[in-house]
Motif scaffolding. Structure first.
Motif, mmCIF file in Angstrom:
data_model
loop_
_atom_site.group_PDB
_atom_site.id
_atom_site.type_symbol
_atom_site.label_atom_id
_atom_site.label_comp_id
_atom_site.label_asym_id
_atom_site.label_seq_id
_atom_site.Cartn_x
_atom_site.Cartn_y
_atom_site.Cartn_z
ATOM 1 N N GLY A 13 -16.519 15.414 10.092
ATOM 2 C CA GLY A 13 -16.687 16.754 10.643
ATOM 3 C C GLY A 13 -15.562 17.722 10.359
ATOM 4 N N ILE A 14 -14.396 17.230 9.936
ATOM 5 C CA ILE A 14 -13.240 18.092 9.691
ATOM 6 C C ILE A 14 -13.316 18.668 8.281
ATOM 7 C CG2 ILE A 14 -10.724 18.143 9.509
ATOM 8 C CD1 ILE A 14 -10.621 15.930 11.575
ATOM 9 N N PRO A 15 -13.062 19.964 8.100
ATOM 10 C CA PRO A 15 -13.123 20.577 6.766
ATOM 11 C C PRO A 15 -12.243 19.840 5.765
ATOM 12 C CG PRO A 15 -12.904 22.274 8.454
ATOM 13 C CD PRO A 15 -12.725 20.958 9.151
ATOM 14 N N MET A 16 -12.812 19.536 4.605
ATOM 15 C CA MET A 16 -12.072 18.830 3.562
ATOM 16 C C MET A 16 -11.300 19.782 2.659
ATOM 17 S SD MET A 16 -12.665 15.783 4.365
ATOM 18 C CE MET A 16 -11.896 14.975 2.964
ATOM 19 N N ASN A 17 -11.677 21.051 2.674
ATOM 20 C CA ASN A 17 -11.014 22.037 1.823
ATOM 21 C C ASN A 17 -9.934 22.747 2.633
ATOM 22 O OD1 ASN A 17 -12.800 21.632 -0.473
ATOM 23 N ND2 ASN A 17 -14.358 22.610 0.776
ATOM 24 N N ASN A 43 -5.371 23.619 3.058
ATOM 25 C CA ASN A 43 -4.325 24.508 2.557
ATOM 26 C C ASN A 43 -3.924 24.229 1.110
ATOM 27 O OD1 ASN A 43 -3.896 25.890 5.123
ATOM 28 N ND2 ASN A 43 -3.058 23.949 5.836
ATOM 29 N N ASP A 44 -3.791 22.957 0.750
ATOM 30 C CA ASP A 44 -3.389 22.632 -0.625
ATOM 31 C C ASP A 44 -4.415 23.164 -1.618
ATOM 32 O OD1 ASP A 44 -1.270 21.327 0.508
ATOM 33 O OD2 ASP A 44 -2.006 19.303 0.118
ATOM 34 N N LEU A 45 -5.690 22.964 -1.304
ATOM 35 C CA LEU A 45 -6.739 23.439 -2.201
ATOM 36 C C LEU A 45 -6.761 24.960 -2.266
ATOM 37 C CD1 LEU A 45 -9.239 22.919 -3.987
ATOM 38 C CD2 LEU A 45 -10.605 23.180 -1.911
ATOM 39 N N GLY A 46 -6.627 25.620 -1.126
ATOM 40 C CA GLY A 46 -6.645 27.076 -1.118
ATOM 41 C C GLY A 46 -5.569 27.666 -2.000
ATOM 42 N N ALA A 47 -4.360 27.127 -1.918
ATOM 43 C CA ALA A 47 -3.266 27.618 -2.755
ATOM 44 C C ALA A 47 -3.513 27.309 -4.225
ATOM 45 C CB ALA A 47 -1.949 26.991 -2.298
ATOM 46 N N PHE A 48 -4.081 26.128 -4.502
ATOM 47 C CA PHE A 48 -4.336 25.750 -5.889
ATOM 48 C C PHE A 48 -5.398 26.644 -6.520
ATOM 49 C CE2 PHE A 48 -6.468 23.371 -9.221
ATOM 50 C CZ PHE A 48 -5.392 22.994 -10.017
ATOM 51 N N LEU A 49 -6.472 26.930 -5.788
ATOM 52 C CA LEU A 49 -7.510 27.804 -6.315
ATOM 53 C C LEU A 49 -6.946 29.186 -6.620
ATOM 54 C CD1 LEU A 49 -10.522 26.908 -3.979
ATOM 55 C CD2 LEU A 49 -10.147 26.159 -6.339
ATOM 56 N N PHE A 50 -6.104 29.688 -5.733
ATOM 57 C CA PHE A 50 -5.462 30.978 -5.940
ATOM 58 C C PHE A 50 -4.630 30.964 -7.220
ATOM 59 C CE2 PHE A 50 -1.573 33.494 -5.380
ATOM 60 C CZ PHE A 50 -2.087 34.756 -5.140
ATOM 61 N N ALA A 51 -3.843 29.893 -7.398
ATOM 62 C CA ALA A 51 -2.976 29.790 -8.574
ATOM 63 C C ALA A 51 -3.779 29.667 -9.861
ATOM 64 C CB ALA A 51 -2.037 28.590 -8.420
ATOM 65 N N ASP A 52 -4.826 28.858 -9.835
ATOM 66 C CA ASP A 52 -5.596 28.617 -11.059
ATOM 67 C C ASP A 52 -6.409 29.839 -11.467
ATOM 68 O OD1 ASP A 52 -6.361 26.567 -13.086
ATOM 69 O OD2 ASP A 52 -8.366 26.937 -12.292
ATOM 70 N N VAL A 53 -7.004 30.517 -10.498
ATOM 71 C CA VAL A 53 -7.829 31.687 -10.814
ATOM 72 C C VAL A 53 -6.979 32.807 -11.429
ATOM 73 C CG1 VAL A 53 -9.148 33.572 -9.777
ATOM 74 C CG2 VAL A 53 -9.650 31.217 -9.146
ATOM 75 N N LEU A 54 -5.773 33.011 -10.909
ATOM 76 C CA LEU A 54 -4.931 34.086 -11.410
ATOM 77 C C LEU A 54 -4.056 33.647 -12.578
ATOM 78 C CD1 LEU A 54 -3.876 35.877 -8.105
ATOM 79 C CD2 LEU A 54 -5.742 36.411 -9.660
ATOM 80 N N GLY A 55 -4.137 32.373 -12.964
ATOM 81 C CA GLY A 55 -3.393 31.902 -14.123
ATOM 82 C C GLY A 55 -1.901 31.810 -13.885
ATOM 83 N N GLU A 74 -3.861 16.911 -0.526
ATOM 84 C CA GLU A 74 -5.273 16.803 -0.169
ATOM 85 C C GLU A 74 -6.105 16.316 -1.361
ATOM 86 O OE1 GLU A 74 -6.296 20.722 0.979
ATOM 87 O OE2 GLU A 74 -5.029 20.713 2.767
ATOM 88 N N GLN A 75 -7.060 15.446 -1.082
ATOM 89 C CA GLN A 75 -7.918 14.931 -2.132
ATOM 90 C C GLN A 75 -8.721 16.049 -2.797
ATOM 91 O OE1 GLN A 75 -10.003 11.215 -1.526
ATOM 92 N NE2 GLN A 75 -11.840 12.007 -2.525
ATOM 93 N N ALA A 76 -9.164 17.023 -2.000
ATOM 94 C CA ALA A 76 -9.942 18.133 -2.573
ATOM 95 C C ALA A 76 -9.127 18.894 -3.606
ATOM 96 C CB ALA A 76 -10.407 19.073 -1.467
ATOM 97 N N CYS A 77 -7.825 19.006 -3.394
ATOM 98 C CA CYS A 77 -6.960 19.677 -4.361
ATOM 99 C C CYS A 77 -6.869 18.869 -5.643
ATOM 100 C CB CYS A 77 -5.575 19.886 -3.755
ATOM 101 S SG CYS A 77 -4.395 20.718 -4.850
ATOM 102 N N VAL A 78 -6.726 17.547 -5.524
ATOM 103 C CA VAL A 78 -6.642 16.683 -6.709
ATOM 104 C C VAL A 78 -7.953 16.737 -7.492
ATOM 105 C CG1 VAL A 78 -6.188 14.350 -7.541
ATOM 106 C CG2 VAL A 78 -5.018 15.191 -5.496
ATOM 107 N N GLU A 79 -9.071 16.749 -6.777
ATOM 108 C CA GLU A 79 -10.367 16.844 -7.447
ATOM 109 C C GLU A 79 -10.493 18.144 -8.226
ATOM 110 O OE1 GLU A 79 -13.015 16.425 -4.178
ATOM 111 O OE2 GLU A 79 -12.921 14.228 -4.138
ATOM 112 N N ALA A 80 -9.968 19.233 -7.669
ATOM 113 C CA ALA A 80 -10.019 20.521 -8.355
ATOM 114 C C ALA A 80 -9.134 20.518 -9.602
ATOM 115 C CB ALA A 80 -9.586 21.638 -7.404
ATOM 116 N N MET A 81 -8.041 19.768 -9.563
ATOM 117 C CA MET A 81 -7.139 19.717 -10.706
ATOM 118 C C MET A 81 -7.814 19.134 -11.943
ATOM 119 S SD MET A 81 -3.535 18.473 -9.037
ATOM 120 C CE MET A 81 -2.738 18.463 -10.649
#
Length: 264
Positions: free
Chosen positions: A169-173, A175-187, A233-240
């Motif tokens: 029930g706890i969100p898997m996405n 802080n680590d993922l949020g920062a990573f998505l921000f970094a990757d999208v903006l290059g 976070e595992q979700a961050c590693v999966e995004a990598m």
């Protein structure tokens, strides 16, 4: 893209490789992939400050780190992100007791992040600290060129649209993922996670003295090892695995601020 006439009805059509595609087919990704993707802010670094590991420790941990951050800003451009810390766990406990769904938990989690980001902004206000929201992304290059230190909440903005998390029930996405998505999208040039350990271990070193330090590992290899506990976070590693611009994440001990210049 070219303009062409359809002989049957003489209507004009814009020909492209996505014509008549549903955009959900598995072949779309490889078909549209390019190695010429633009890095919008290639000289920006993204630095996240752990909520429970750094922020919750108070002045003794945070103020020396802020002094180092201000010093590093003389030579590097970066955006700071901050996690929610122990208050998030307390908030989740209340939400679960009330029976809120995963999306509800994700919504309130963002509010806790915002509180910490505002406190961090207050501590950096005299050194050009700025509060960064997604509405300000268009001004971000100008802010960085002017020597400012943007501060953002790291929780990804899924909010009520957070994917279901199963029985837990706890969100898997988080802080680590949020920062990573921000970094990757903006290059971004790099991404650095400031925690209270020197990096990744085979288990939580605070609980298991036999935990072995892992100095470097590939994202897919880390997923395959399925560690019982991880500092990232595992979700961050999966995004990598599918990242386009940010190809590595550094984890350093934020309780040793002198490490930050080396990481940058």
């Amino acid at each position: 893209m070219t303009e062409a006439a359809t002989p049957a009805d003489q209507r004009r059509h814009l020909e492209s490789q996505l014509m008549r595609e549903s955009l959900v087919g598995q072949h779309i990704g490889p078909k549209t992939r390019t190695e010429r993707e633009v890095r919008m802010i290639p000289d920006m670094n993204v630095i996240t400050i752990g909520g429970m590991s750094i922020f919750d420790r108070g002045a003794d941990a945070l103020l020396p780190l802020i002094d180092q951050i201000v010093e590093c800003r003389q030579r590097h451009k970066f955006v700071l992100g901050v996690g929610a810390g122990a208050r998030l766990r307390h908030t989740f406990h209340i939400c679960l007791d009330l029976g809120l769904p995963t999306g509800g938990l994700a919504m309130v989690a963002g509010a806790v992040d915002e509180q910490n980001s505002r406190m961090l902004w207050a501590l950096l206000a005299s050194n050009k600290g700025m509060s960064l929201n997604k509405e300000n992304f268009l001004e971000l290059p100008l802010w960085l060129d002017e020597g400012m230190i943007p501060v953002m909440a790291c929780m990804p903005p899924y909010h009520f649209w957070e994917p279901p998390a199963g029985e837990k029930g706890i969100p898997m996405n988080g802080n680590d993922l949020g920062a990573f998505l921000f970094a990757d999208v903006l290059g971004a040039r790099s991404m650095i996670l400031l925690k209270d350990e020197r990096g990744l271990y085979t288990a939580d070193p605070k609980k298991d003295q036999a935990a072995e330090f892992i100095p470097k590992i590939g994202a897919q290899e880390l997923l395959d090892r399925n560690l019982p506990d991880s500092i990232i976070e595992q979700a961050c590693v999966e995004a990598m695995v599918n990242a386009r611009t940010v190809r590595q994440v550094q984890i350093i001990n934020g309780l040793q601020p002198e490490l930050l210049p080396r990481a940058l």
